[in-house]
Design an enzyme around this catalytic site. Structure first.
Site, mmCIF file in Angstrom:
data_model
loop_
_atom_site.group_PDB
_atom_site.id
_atom_site.type_symbol
_atom_site.label_atom_id
_atom_site.label_comp_id
_atom_site.label_asym_id
_atom_site.label_seq_id
_atom_site.Cartn_x
_atom_site.Cartn_y
_atom_site.Cartn_z
ATOM 1 N N THR A 12 0.814 -1.221 0.000
ATOM 2 C CA THR A 12 0.000 0.000 0.000
ATOM 3 C C THR A 12 0.842 1.263 0.000
ATOM 4 O O THR A 12 0.495 2.263 -0.645
ATOM 5 C CB THR A 12 -0.897 0.006 1.264
ATOM 6 O OG1 THR A 12 -1.799 -1.081 1.160
ATOM 7 C CG2 THR A 12 -1.677 1.282 1.408
ATOM 8 N N ASP A 53 1.197 -6.553 -4.518
ATOM 9 C CA ASP A 53 0.361 -6.577 -3.322
ATOM 10 C C ASP A 53 0.884 -7.795 -2.567
ATOM 11 O O ASP A 53 1.026 -8.874 -3.142
ATOM 12 C CB ASP A 53 -1.106 -6.775 -3.715
ATOM 13 C CG ASP A 53 -2.017 -6.727 -2.501
ATOM 14 O OD1 ASP A 53 -2.822 -5.802 -2.420
ATOM 15 O OD2 ASP A 53 -1.913 -7.619 -1.638
ATOM 16 N N SER A 54 1.201 -7.640 -1.302
ATOM 17 C CA SER A 54 1.952 -8.719 -0.630
ATOM 18 C C SER A 54 1.145 -9.988 -0.429
ATOM 19 O O SER A 54 1.699 -11.019 -0.054
ATOM 20 C CB SER A 54 2.528 -8.230 0.696
ATOM 21 O OG SER A 54 1.542 -8.186 1.693
ATOM 22 N N ASP A 86 0.069 -7.222 4.478
ATOM 23 C CA ASP A 86 -0.684 -8.475 4.618
ATOM 24 C C ASP A 86 0.209 -9.654 4.988
ATOM 25 O O ASP A 86 -0.145 -10.472 5.834
ATOM 26 C CB ASP A 86 -1.453 -8.792 3.317
ATOM 27 C CG ASP A 86 -2.623 -7.838 3.099
ATOM 28 O OD1 ASP A 86 -2.969 -7.096 4.038
ATOM 29 O OD2 ASP A 86 -3.183 -7.840 1.992
ATOM 30 N N THR A 265 -0.889 -22.974 18.949
ATOM 31 C CA THR A 265 -2.202 -22.557 19.448
ATOM 32 C C THR A 265 -2.854 -21.533 18.527
ATOM 33 O O THR A 265 -2.169 -20.723 17.904
ATOM 34 C CB THR A 265 -2.100 -21.976 20.873
ATOM 35 O OG1 THR A 265 -3.395 -21.486 21.250
ATOM 36 C CG2 THR A 265 -1.094 -20.844 20.984
ATOM 37 N N GLN A 266 -4.173 -21.596 18.472
ATOM 38 C CA GLN A 266 -4.938 -20.569 17.742
ATOM 39 C C GLN A 266 -4.914 -19.232 18.474
ATOM 40 O O GLN A 266 -5.222 -18.197 17.888
ATOM 41 C CB GLN A 266 -6.407 -20.992 17.623
ATOM 42 C CG GLN A 266 -6.628 -22.241 16.851
ATOM 43 C CD GLN A 266 -8.101 -22.630 16.768
ATOM 44 O OE1 GLN A 266 -8.988 -21.852 17.109
ATOM 45 N NE2 GLN A 266 -8.349 -23.838 16.310
ATOM 46 N N CYS A 267 -4.587 -19.264 19.769
ATOM 47 C CA CYS A 267 -4.597 -18.022 20.555
ATOM 48 C C CYS A 267 -3.473 -17.106 20.081
ATOM 49 O O CYS A 267 -2.388 -17.558 19.725
ATOM 50 C CB CYS A 267 -4.385 -18.314 22.034
ATOM 51 S SG CYS A 267 -5.689 -19.309 22.744
#
Ligand code: ASP
Length: 332
Positions: A12, A53-54, A86, A265-267
Site C-alpha cells: 500500500t 500486493d503482498s 498483509d 495454538t490458535q490463541c
C-alpha cells in the site's frame, strides 16, 4: 556516512490512485523517499518489478530477497525492505531464519495508508525504519510500524484497518519511537558468527485451524490421503484437541511417512504446553511437536528453512525445539 540498501517489493505504501482503485505505481515511492533525505545517511533503492500486493508474495520473492541481501551484505550497513502489510510478518520471519548469523539491521516496513494520502502512516514508519537500519548493534530482522520496532519472528498483523497494524504478543518491543527513541538494547540479540544463508526451497507446508465438530477428522484424513512435507495444526488454548480417531490416525500416519507435524495454538497470546490439560496429550503421542509460543508465521519460516537444508524429519523435529532467532520462549 551510513549506506543503506532499500528493497522495495510493493504494498500500500507506494500505491497510487488508478481507475481500478489503489495499485502499486512504479517509480512513485523512490521519488517520494527523497523527502526523507538526511545528513549522514545515503541509500540505494531497488524497486522490484512487478511491484506486488503482498498477498501474492511467494517462494521466488523470498529467495530473491534473501539472495539480494546476502549478495550485498558487505557493501551496506543496513537494509530496509518495503513490503505490503498483509504478509509482512511471514516475509520478516523467512528473512530471519534464512539469514543466520545476521550482524546488521534488516528492517521491514510498509503502511496502512499510501504515502500519497495526507494522513499516511508511511512517513513515520519509513523514517523509523531508516533510523533503525542505522543502528549497527541491531543484528536482527525487525518490523518498524506505528512507532514500534518489533522482532520480525514475533510480529503479527493484528489489525486490517488501524494504524497499530502489528504487535508481537509474546515478546516485548525492541524500541519505541517517541520524541526520544527508547532503544531496548538489552533485548537485542548479538550475532557472533558470520552470515550463513539457509535459502528456502520449494516444499509443501500446510496449516489447518481446528474448528469444533467434524473438521478435526477431515484434517486427519487429508493428511493421510495427501501427505505434505510439514503440517501445522492450530489447536485450541494451550495445545488441546479433541481425541478424534481420524485426526490422530492422520497425524500418526503422516509422521510415519516423514511429515513434520507441529502443534501451535490458535490463541494470539500464550503457548502450547503439553500436559497442562489431558486434552493436549493425544496429539503429542501421535507425533506432533509442540511449537511453544511460536507464531504461525515464524513456524512456516522455520519449517521451510530447516527442511530446505535437507535435514531428516527427525532432525527437523529436534531442531524445532531450539530457538534460532528469538522466535520462541524456551522455559528453563
Ligand atoms: N494489500 C496490501 C499489501 O499487503 C496491504 C498493505 O500493504 O497494507 O500489499
Amino acid at each position: 556516512m551510513k549506506r543503506l540498501l532499500i528493497l522495495y517489493t510493493g504494498g500500500t505504501i507506494g500505491m497510487g490512485q488508478t481507475p481500478q482503485g489503489l495499485a502499486p505505481l512504479p517509480g512513485l515511492l523512490p521519488q517520494q523517499l527523497t523527502r526523507l533525505a538526511r545528513d549522514g545517511v545515503s541509500w540505494e533503492v531497488r524497486e522490484y518489478a512487478p511491484l506486488l500486493d503482498s498477498s501474492a508474495i511467494g517462494l521466488a520473492d523470498w529467495q530473491r530477497l534473501v539472495a539480494e541481501i546476502a549478495a550485498n551484505y558487505a557493501q551496506f550497513d543496513g537494509f530496509v525492505v518495503i513490503h505490503g502489510t498483509d504478509t509482512m510478518a511471514y516475509s520478516a520471519s523467512v528473512l530471519a531464519f534464512a539469514l543466520q548469523g545476521l550482524a546488521k539491521p534488516v528492517v521491514v516496513t510498509g503502511s496502512q495508508l499510501p504515502l500519497i494520502h495526507p494522513r499516511s502512516d508511511g512517513w513515520s514508519n519509513l523514517a523509523d525504519a531508516i533510523e533503525a537500519a542505522c543502528q549497527e548493534d541491531l543484528h536482527e530482522v525487525v518490523i518498524s510500524f506505528n512507532r514500534l520496532l518489533l522482532r520480525g519472528v514475533r510480529a503479527r498483523k493484528l489489525d486490517a484497518a488501524g494504524f497499530a497494524g502489528f504487535d508481537s504478543p509474546n515478546a516485548p518491543a525492541l524500541a519505541q519511537f517517541g520524541i526520544d527513541v527508547q532503544w531496548q538494547r538489552h533485548l537485542w540479540r548479538r550475532s557472533t558468527g558470520t552470515l550463513r544463508v539457509m535459502l528456502p526451497a520449494a516444499l509443501d507446508i500446510r496449516c489447518g485451524m481446528l474448528l469444533p465438530g467434524a473438521m478435526a477428522g477431515a484434517f486427519g484424513r487429508w493428511l493421510v490421503q495427501d501427505t505434505p512435507d510439514a503440517a501445522i495444526v492450530l489447536s485450541y488454548g494451550s495445545g488441546n484437541t479433541p481425541a478424534d480417531a481420524d485426526l490422530l490416525a492422520g497425524v500418526r500416519a503422516a509422521t510415519a511417512q516423514g511429515c513434520v507435524v507441529l502443534n501451535l495454538t490458535q490463541c494470539v497470546r500464550g503457548a502450547v504446553a503439553v500436559g497442562a490439560y489431558a486434552a493436549s496429550q493425544p496429539l503429542a503421542q501421535a507425533g506432533a511437536v509442540a511449537g511453544g509460543d511460536m507464531t504461525p508465521e515464524a513456524a512456516q519460516a522455520k519449517l521451510l528453512c530447516l527442511l530446505s537444508q535437507g535435514l531428516s524429519a527427525a532432525e527437523v523435529r529436534a531442531a524445532l525445539l531450539r530457538d534460532y532467532c528469538g522466535e520462541m520462549t524456551i522455559s528453563a
